[in-house]
Design a protein around this motif. Structure first.
Motif, mmCIF file in Angstrom:
data_model
loop_
_atom_site.group_PDB
_atom_site.id
_atom_site.type_symbol
_atom_site.label_atom_id
_atom_site.label_comp_id
_atom_site.label_asym_id
_atom_site.label_seq_id
_atom_site.Cartn_x
_atom_site.Cartn_y
_atom_site.Cartn_z
ATOM 1 N N THR A 117 8.410 11.400 2.989
ATOM 2 C CA THR A 117 7.896 10.724 1.817
ATOM 3 C C THR A 117 8.762 9.507 1.484
ATOM 4 N N GLY A 118 8.081 8.408 1.151
ATOM 5 C CA GLY A 118 8.810 7.199 0.792
ATOM 6 C C GLY A 118 9.202 6.343 1.967
ATOM 7 N N THR A 119 8.892 6.793 3.205
ATOM 8 C CA THR A 119 9.199 5.968 4.377
ATOM 9 C C THR A 119 8.489 4.620 4.245
ATOM 10 N N ASN A 139 3.797 11.403 -0.614
ATOM 11 C CA ASN A 139 4.237 12.771 -0.378
ATOM 12 C C ASN A 139 2.995 13.633 -0.213
ATOM 13 N N ALA A 140 2.625 13.905 1.008
ATOM 14 C CA ALA A 140 1.447 14.732 1.259
ATOM 15 C C ALA A 140 1.766 16.195 0.968
ATOM 16 N N PRO A 141 0.870 16.948 0.284
ATOM 17 C CA PRO A 141 1.140 18.364 -0.023
ATOM 18 C C PRO A 141 1.101 19.211 1.239
ATOM 19 N N PRO A 142 1.870 20.309 1.232
ATOM 20 C CA PRO A 142 1.799 21.223 2.380
ATOM 21 C C PRO A 142 0.439 21.910 2.428
ATOM 22 N N VAL A 143 0.091 22.381 3.585
ATOM 23 C CA VAL A 143 -1.201 23.049 3.769
ATOM 24 C C VAL A 143 -0.965 24.375 4.476
ATOM 25 N N GLN A 147 0.827 -1.202 0.000
ATOM 26 C CA GLN A 147 0.000 0.000 0.000
ATOM 27 C C GLN A 147 0.869 1.262 0.000
ATOM 28 N N ASN A 148 0.340 2.326 -0.617
ATOM 29 C CA ASN A 148 0.894 3.670 -0.516
ATOM 30 C C ASN A 148 -0.163 4.526 0.175
ATOM 31 N N VAL A 149 0.194 5.122 1.296
ATOM 32 C CA VAL A 149 -0.790 5.832 2.107
ATOM 33 C C VAL A 149 -0.283 7.212 2.463
ATOM 34 N N ASP A 162 3.214 20.339 6.900
ATOM 35 C CA ASP A 162 3.351 19.222 5.955
ATOM 36 C C ASP A 162 3.228 17.931 6.752
ATOM 37 N N ALA A 163 2.265 17.069 6.379
ATOM 38 C CA ALA A 163 2.033 15.825 7.114
ATOM 39 C C ALA A 163 3.230 14.893 7.086
ATOM 40 N N ASN A 164 4.153 15.093 6.163
ATOM 41 C CA ASN A 164 5.355 14.276 6.127
ATOM 42 C C ASN A 164 6.373 14.704 7.174
ATOM 43 N N GLY A 165 6.025 15.779 7.905
ATOM 44 C CA GLY A 165 6.916 16.202 8.970
ATOM 45 C C GLY A 165 7.961 17.200 8.544
ATOM 46 N N THR A 166 7.962 17.604 7.299
ATOM 47 C CA THR A 166 8.934 18.586 6.817
ATOM 48 C C THR A 166 8.369 19.997 6.958
ATOM 49 N N ILE A 167 9.244 21.026 6.771
ATOM 50 C CA ILE A 167 8.839 22.437 6.872
ATOM 51 C C ILE A 167 8.694 22.987 5.460
ATOM 52 N N PRO A 168 7.478 23.394 5.077
ATOM 53 C CA PRO A 168 7.285 23.946 3.729
ATOM 54 C C PRO A 168 8.054 25.256 3.557
ATOM 55 N N ILE A 169 8.371 25.570 2.296
ATOM 56 C CA ILE A 169 9.056 26.816 1.944
ATOM 57 C C ILE A 169 7.994 27.820 1.532
#
Length: 782
Positions: free
Chosen positions: A562-564, A590-594, A509-511, A617-624
């Motif tokens: 993303t890709g974890t 890769n969830a989009p930033p919000v 699965q890809n979730v 960003d749900a992936n835990g990263t900081i959007p630019i």
């Protein structure tokens, strides 16, 4: 007469003298059924004794005392024996201790069932006695036949065979499994083991448990040599006029052992059911049969249990997993027998027994009627009940036992034998019939099941063995109430316990991060019975699985890059202990930033506007962050997300767009567009008594201090002057004529606006007139 013949005749006469007094023997079930009529003899009536069947009498009792110190004694004291004799009403002699903490006692002579019933009842009534029972004589269960080699229909024929070829495709046996043949002993045979005493071949060291030298026929009692010396009998030698004619040695144990384990695929002789597993010979039957107490001791020893007896029996270094007892007696399973069976079953051993050859209900026979044993009826070549086979609800399953019309009829069961009529001579093969031949088919199949899956419990072996039995063919006189579950089906039984369940952990699965994820496991086994599911995470940040012992657990995907990859392994175990596994991968999208909601902004001219733009960003990263359409004088700081516009000085509406760009993929963005409105201050509610608009228009602005000065000048000076009032009234017509021009006037500069404002205030003209001049002025916004 030769010396040898003289000694033989003398020995036989001595045996006749001793056995003449025996009053309770068990039938030799392999004899013609016409020999089985029971004729009870009166005590001491030699004439009736001569015609009585040998199973009708015995000269031994089995007694167990409640006091453990007495029960476990190797010898009973004279006082104890005398006390017990007084209770029994007859003189008793202690013979030996036996397994299960019981004692064997000798009666003064072989007694009839009627006498035994009275004596046993007296002993049972004694408070110190746990149980008492006759030590009956048990016998082999076959009709011996002559030597002839044909083929073994009982293994492969569709109607009456045991369906063994399919089982051999899965396993031909395991050397770690031991099968005990509790019988007449065993002869060396090239198709089993040419040297049964060297401990290097198929046969592991056994034991001779026959305690009576008369029955043993080997010159002594118990010993470590399980070799069959022969069990030939002269007419009348066994008491009660039996046998009626001379009987040759049966080599019964060798025939049974051959069915269980003759070497297969060796281009020699016959094949057994199991070609590899070990054979443990335990000798309990000899000339004229054997005592039940010896059989009980032998069975316990075969299973690896401790046997307390005199002489001391060494421990069994090779305990059997399967015990075959092709023997029996026409009595209900006794307390001593059932106790031993219970202990053997508790040790994880499977006990297979012959149902009996008397064409009677097996519930009246031992050990066939004992709880927990697999009692086997015999079927003929057409799948019907063999004419001699016992039957009834205690029968668990049927197997080929043959049904012969004459000696060595090929409709019997072919197995290993010896040509000797008394003592052993040469290897040979012969057809026999009997439930003694049916039982080793089942014992052999059980040994194949355990070879394929050694973790099987006794209960599971029984369940699968009976559950896979082949239905009796159409027209058979066997039914499930007479002959058990069906005819043993080796191939299906072995398959049922050796097929690893098929496990499917579900599709990869890809979730998205943060969503609930369901794992969709499924399984299949030979019969669809899965006893347990176990999920284990083997890769990725640790998550909490809900329902990890079910086929379909779930978890919440974490906020990770993303890709974890998360990997889970499903293990399913079926009801016979076999397991299968499969894995499934779950990969984070890769969830989009919000961008958080911002909303349109409104600011009064001259004031400062400040707000912060945030994005996650749900992936835990900081959007630019970035912005477009930022008004002149305003700034946006991407690192902090702060928008700042100090001293907003230009009226109007401004469109500004904010963009959040995924730090892992620049193509993935979110954006928000807002409108910033810069407006004049709100108009005054009234005030000034109809005075100049300037007095309130600039209220709240940075000109407010000046307005206050002018308002004070207007109210105190101008509005109190009559001339000014008249001037204001005269200017109104001009205001009305020029009013239309106000829409086209260009914005005033600061200096111009300032001059007009001061002029209007000084003249204290009406609000409407002032509005004509100041409407478009950037410093005085309505």
């Amino acid at each position: 007469m030769t010396k040898g013949n003289y000694m033989k005749r003398r020995s036989m006469n001595k045996m006749r003298t001793v056995l003449k007094g025996m009053l309770f023997f068990v039938i030799l079930l392999g004899l013609a059924l016409s020999q089985f009529s029971a004729v009870r003899a009166s005590v001491g009536d030699d004439a009736q004794l001569a015609s009585a069947p040998r199973y009708d009498r015995t000269d031994q009792l089995i007694v167990k005392f409640r006091d453990r110190s007495i029960a476990r004694a190797s010898r009973l004291s004279h006082d104890r024996v005398n006390t017990l004799s007084a209770v029994a009403g007859v003189p008793l002699t202690h013979f030996r201790a036996m397994s299960g903490d019981a004692q064997v006692l000798k009666l003064p002579y072989a007694m009839t069932p009627a006498e035994l019933e009275v004596i046993v009842a007296r002993l049972k009534a004694d408070a110190g006695v746990e149980y008492a029972e006759p030590d009956v004589i048990v016998h082999r269960m076959l009709t011996p036949n002559d030597t002839q080699y044909l083929n073994q229909w009982h293994y492969y024929e569709a109607t009456g065979g045991a369906n063994l070829p399919g089982a051999w495709d899965i396993t031909t046996g395991s050397s770690s499994i031991v099968v005990a043949v509790i019988d007449t002993g065993l002869l060396p045979h090239a198709d089993i083991d040419s040297n049964i005493l060297d401990t290097t071949g198929r046969v592991v060291p056994g034991y001779d448990f026959i305690s009576s030298t008369l029955f043993a026929n080997d010159g002594d009692g118990r010993d470590s040599n399980p070799t069959d010396p022969g069990d030939w009998e002269a007419a009348g030698e066994c008491g009660g006029g039996l046998p009626t004619v001379d009987v040759n040695s049966s080599w019964h144990g060798t025939h049974v052992a051959g069915t269980i384990g003759a070497i297969g695929n060796n281009s020699t002789g016959v094949a057994g059911v199991n070609w590899v597993s070990k054979i443990l010979p335990v000798r309990v039957l000899g000339k004229c049969g054997g005592y039940l107490s010896d059989t009980i001791d032998g069975a316990r020893w075969a299973a690896g249990l401790t046997v307390s007896s005199v002489p001391v029996v060494p421990a069994n270094a090779n305990p059997a997993k399967v015990l075959n007892l092709s023997l029996g007696a026409p009595v209900v399973c006794s307390a001593a027998t059932q106790t031993a069976i219970n202990e053997i079953l508790a040790a994880g051993k499977v006990v297979v027994v012959a149902a009996g050859n008397s064409d009677m209900d097996a519930s009246g026979y031992t050990p066939a009627s004992c709880t927990g044993v697999i009692s086997v009826a015999a079927t003929n070549r057409s799948g019907g009940r063999s004419y001699y086979s016992n039957y009834g609800t205690v029968v668990k399953i049927a197997a080929p036992g043959g049904a012969q019309g004459y000696t060595n009829d090929s409709n019997g069961i072919l197995s290993t034998l010896n040509t000797g009529l008394t003592t052993a001579l040469a290897d040979t093969y012969r057809y026999y019939q009997g439930t003694s031949m049916a039982a080793p088919h089942v014992a052999g199949v059980v040994s194949l099941m355990l070879s394929a899956n050694p973790t099987l419990t006794v209960a599971k072996v029984t369940e699968k063995l009976l559950g896979t039995a082949r239905a009796f063919p159409s027209g058979s006189d066997c039914t499930t109430s007479l002959c058990g579950a069906g005819i043993v089906n080796a191939a299906v039984a072995v398959l049922a316990v050796s097929t690893v369940p098929t496990v499917n952990a579900g599709p990869d699965q890809n979730v998205d991060p943060g969503v609930a994820v369901n794992l969709n496991g499924s399984t299949s086994s030979d019969d669809g019975t899965i006893s347990s599911y176990t999920w284990v995470q083997t890769a990725g940040a640790v998550v909490t699985l809900s329902g990890s012992s079910t086929a379909t657990p779930s978890f919440t995907a974490p906020n990770d890059l993303t890709g974890t990859l998360f990997t889970f392994r499903l293990t399913a175990v079926d009801d016979v202990g076999l397991s299968g596994t499969d894995i499934v991968d779950v990969t984070l999208n890769n969830a989009p930033p919000v961008i958080a909601s911002i909303g349109d902004k409104t600011v009064t001219v001259g004031n400062t506007l400040t707000f912060t733009v945030t994005a996650t960003d749900a992936n835990g990263t900081i959007p630019i962050l970035s912005a477009a359409g930022v008004p002149v004088g305003a700034t946006f700081t991407p690192l902090t997300g702060v928008f700042s516009w100090p001293n907003t000085d230009t009226l109007g509406s401004y469109t500004v767009s904010f963009v959040a760009t995924d730090s892992e993929n620049a193509a993935v963005t979110d954006n928000k567009t807002i409108t910033i409105t810069v407006q004049n201050p709100p108009p005054p509610s009234s005030g000034g008594g109809g005075g100049c608009f300037i007095a309130t228009a600039a209220y709240g602005s940075y000109l407010d201090p000046h307005v206050k000065v002018l308002r004070d000048f207007r109210d105190r000076r101008l509005l109190t002057n009559t001339a000014v009032r008249l001037l204001s009234a005269s200017i109104m017509p001009i205001h009305r004529r020029l009013r239309i021009l106000s829409a086209s006037m260009k914005p005033c500069g600061p200096s111009r606006g300032g001059r007009l404002r001061l002029w209007c205030t000084a003249l204290s003209i009406r609000r409407s007139f002032c509005f004509f001049f100041w409407r478009q002025c950037s410093l005085l916004r309505e």
